[in-house]
Design an enzyme around this catalytic site. Structure first.
Site, mmCIF file in Angstrom:
data_model
loop_
_atom_site.group_PDB
_atom_site.id
_atom_site.type_symbol
_atom_site.label_atom_id
_atom_site.label_comp_id
_atom_site.label_asym_id
_atom_site.label_seq_id
_atom_site.Cartn_x
_atom_site.Cartn_y
_atom_site.Cartn_z
ATOM 1 N N ALA A 129 0.682 -1.361 0.060
ATOM 2 C CA ALA A 129 0.025 0.063 0.093
ATOM 3 C C ALA A 129 0.955 1.195 0.060
ATOM 4 O O ALA A 129 1.987 1.152 0.357
ATOM 5 C CB ALA A 129 -0.962 -0.136 1.221
ATOM 6 N N LYS A 130 0.348 2.302 -0.200
ATOM 7 C CA LYS A 130 0.809 3.702 -0.280
ATOM 8 C C LYS A 130 2.005 3.899 0.728
ATOM 9 O O LYS A 130 3.127 4.472 0.623
ATOM 10 C CB LYS A 130 -0.146 4.959 -0.304
ATOM 11 N N ARG A 131 1.722 3.704 2.028
ATOM 12 C CA ARG A 131 2.744 3.919 3.016
ATOM 13 C C ARG A 131 3.891 3.190 3.007
ATOM 14 O O ARG A 131 5.014 3.359 3.664
ATOM 15 C CB ARG A 131 2.104 3.328 4.532
ATOM 16 N N GLY A 150 5.509 2.998 -0.178
ATOM 17 C CA GLY A 150 6.222 3.588 -1.082
ATOM 18 C C GLY A 150 5.319 3.736 -2.410
ATOM 19 O O GLY A 150 3.844 3.562 -2.410
#
Ligand code: GLU
Length: 474
Positions: A245-247, A249
């Site tokens: 997920a975005k967290r 990268g």
């Protein structure tokens, strides 16, 4: 064996998650490694989730990565009549039924956590009641009639046998009240009609696939081979892994490209995230090599962890191997934007060629070029070259006039000037180079040595930096 047909069936969500790209790649390779066909199907029946321009993102990604589909893409929203026709067939054969339950009634079936499935209320409505409701124009959905006893199972190529108790299966919706089909129904119809032999997709569908098998059975169609792929995971700060997920990268292909990763490097890296070549330790693969080497048996069911450091490494290797003109074409626009006119960008790009792992690293790497970093005179102390700030001050003061009168500002000439100075003044060449490199670069580590940096900076800025350095050494 009949010819292999696989497909990639993305929903147009506006970006290409790297996990989806890997699904597309594996699906493509399952087919192409066996000389089969690979088709593209845009699954856009969920009208609420439609995003403008999303199809272009998909087409563009496939093009850039070299994942070539055969024929024209299928667009589900253009095939609504087909799904209705096939839903009707199942109604006629008793495997599906009209459901007239109101949203309020369905809502009332949920518990206080908002969970609750359909209770089969309309499963056995008398035919005259159905006819009456339809004649009155009552809104309806069409549901798949699940068997309520027994089990359904299938053999997944990656995960093995998957079995489910039919009593756990809800009568899922096939056609919604707005006339659009659900994914659960239309992808099965399409896979059959398009001759798909191997369904390759993410493992989030692993446990709903028995329901799809029941649809194949109800139609009397031969089931395809299922190849479910383990999820792509990311590493959390605490060392645990969770769905990428975005967290973790950048998670979309577009974002990685924007950061300066090369499509070929991304493809190469994700090809190895869940697949391992047999009989070879080879790590670098072109798409053609992947097509030859790939085999379904090399797929693994353990979750694959996306490692950004590993991707960086792959990318840096790909950058190093880039032909100079291609590399310059990518690096120069970045340098042009960041550097003053007097900077020799071509030379600077050359120095960076073997030193960057992705193009997005350039701004940070050349900060010492775009600004003059604060100087710490400790940098002049170097054991190996036996330099101290005092010795460096002497060297810099003596080389300054020689450089000022240098006629040509090329690396070779500058090198000759410094070398000659070292010899004639009884100095170690290493010490001279050290002093000048620190004075010009103003930091411990620089891409390139003293004379290369001077060539990059040009005469004006180099002389200014030398003078500034001398003044700081007083
Ligand atoms: N549209 C589905 C998705 O993007 C496709 C799943 C499948 O390949 O069957 O998740």
């Amino acid at each position: 064996m009949a010819d292999i047909v696989t497909r990639f069936a993305p929903s147009p969500t506006g970006f290409m998650h790297i996990g989806n790209l890997r699904t597309a790649l594996y699906s493509y390779l399952v087919s192409k490694s066996q000389g089969g066909k690979f088709i593209l199907r845009i699954e856009d029946t969920d009208q609420v989730r439609l995003v403008e321009g999303a199809v272009d993102v998909i087409l563009d990604t496939l093009k850039v990565t070299g994942i070539e589909y055969d024929g024209e893409p299928y667009i589900q929203s253009e095939r609504l009549d087909i799904y209705k026709e096939y839903a009707q067939k199942l109604i006629d054969s008793g495997n599906a039924y009209y459901c007239f339950c109101t949203p309020e009634r369905l809502e009332s079936l949920k518990n206080d956590k908002g969970i609750g499935g359909y209770d089969g209320h309309c499963r056995n409505l008398p035919p005259d009641e159905i006819a009456k409701n339809l004649a009155e124009g009552k809104p309806y959905v069409i549901r798949q009639k699940m068997p309520d006893t027994g089990t359904t199972s299938y053999d997944d190529v990656v995960y093995g046998k998957v079995e489910i108790d039919n009593s756990e299966l809800r009568d899922q919706i096939m056609i919604k009240a707005d006339g659009f089909p659900t994914y659960n129904f239309c992808h099965v119809v399409d896979d059959y009609l398009m001759g798909v032999t191997h369904v390759v997709r993410g493992n989030e569908y692993l446990t709903s696939t028995p329901k799809y098998c029941l649809l194949y059975d109800a139609f009397g169609w031969e089931r395809p081979t299922y190849v479910h792929l383990p999820l792509l995971m990311g590493k959390d700060e605490n060392g645990n892994i969770s769905k990428l997920a975005k967290r973790h990268g950048a998670v979309s292909f577009q974002d990685l490209v924007r950061d300066g990763y090369l499509p070929e490097a991304i493809v190469n890296y994700i090809a190895l995230l869940g697949w391992c070549p047999k009989n070879t330790n080879q790590e670098f693969f072109t798409m053609d090599e992947l097509k030859t080497e790939f085999s379904i048996e090399g797929l693994s069911k353990s979750p694959a962890v996306f490692d950004y450091e590993k991707l960086k490494w792959f990318n840096s290797e790909y950058i190093k191997k880039m032909p100079v003109d291609q590399y310059q074409q990518k690096a120069l626009p970045v340098l042009d934007e960041l550097c003053a006119d007097y900077i020799n960008k071509t030379k600077l790009a050359e120095l960076l060629h073997t030193r960057i792992s992705y193009f997005g690293e350039i701004p940070e790497q050349i900060q010492f070029v775009t600004t003059r970093p604060p100087m710490s005179t400790d940098l002049y102390t170097n054991k190996k070259n036996k330099t101290t700030p005092e010795i460096c001050r002497e060297i810099l003061t003596e080389v300054l006039p020689l450089l000022e009168s240098a006629e040509d500002w090329s690396n070779d000439t500058l090198f000759a000037v410094l070398k000659e100075y070292a010899v004639s003044h009884g100095k170690k060449a290493g010490a001279v180079m050290w002093a000048v490199r620190i004075a010009i670069g103003r930091q411990a580590v620089t891409p390139g040595g003293a004379t290369e940096l001077m060539e990059v900076f040009g005469k004006g800025e180099s002389i200014e930096r030398l003078k500034l350095a001398i003044s700081e050494l007083v």
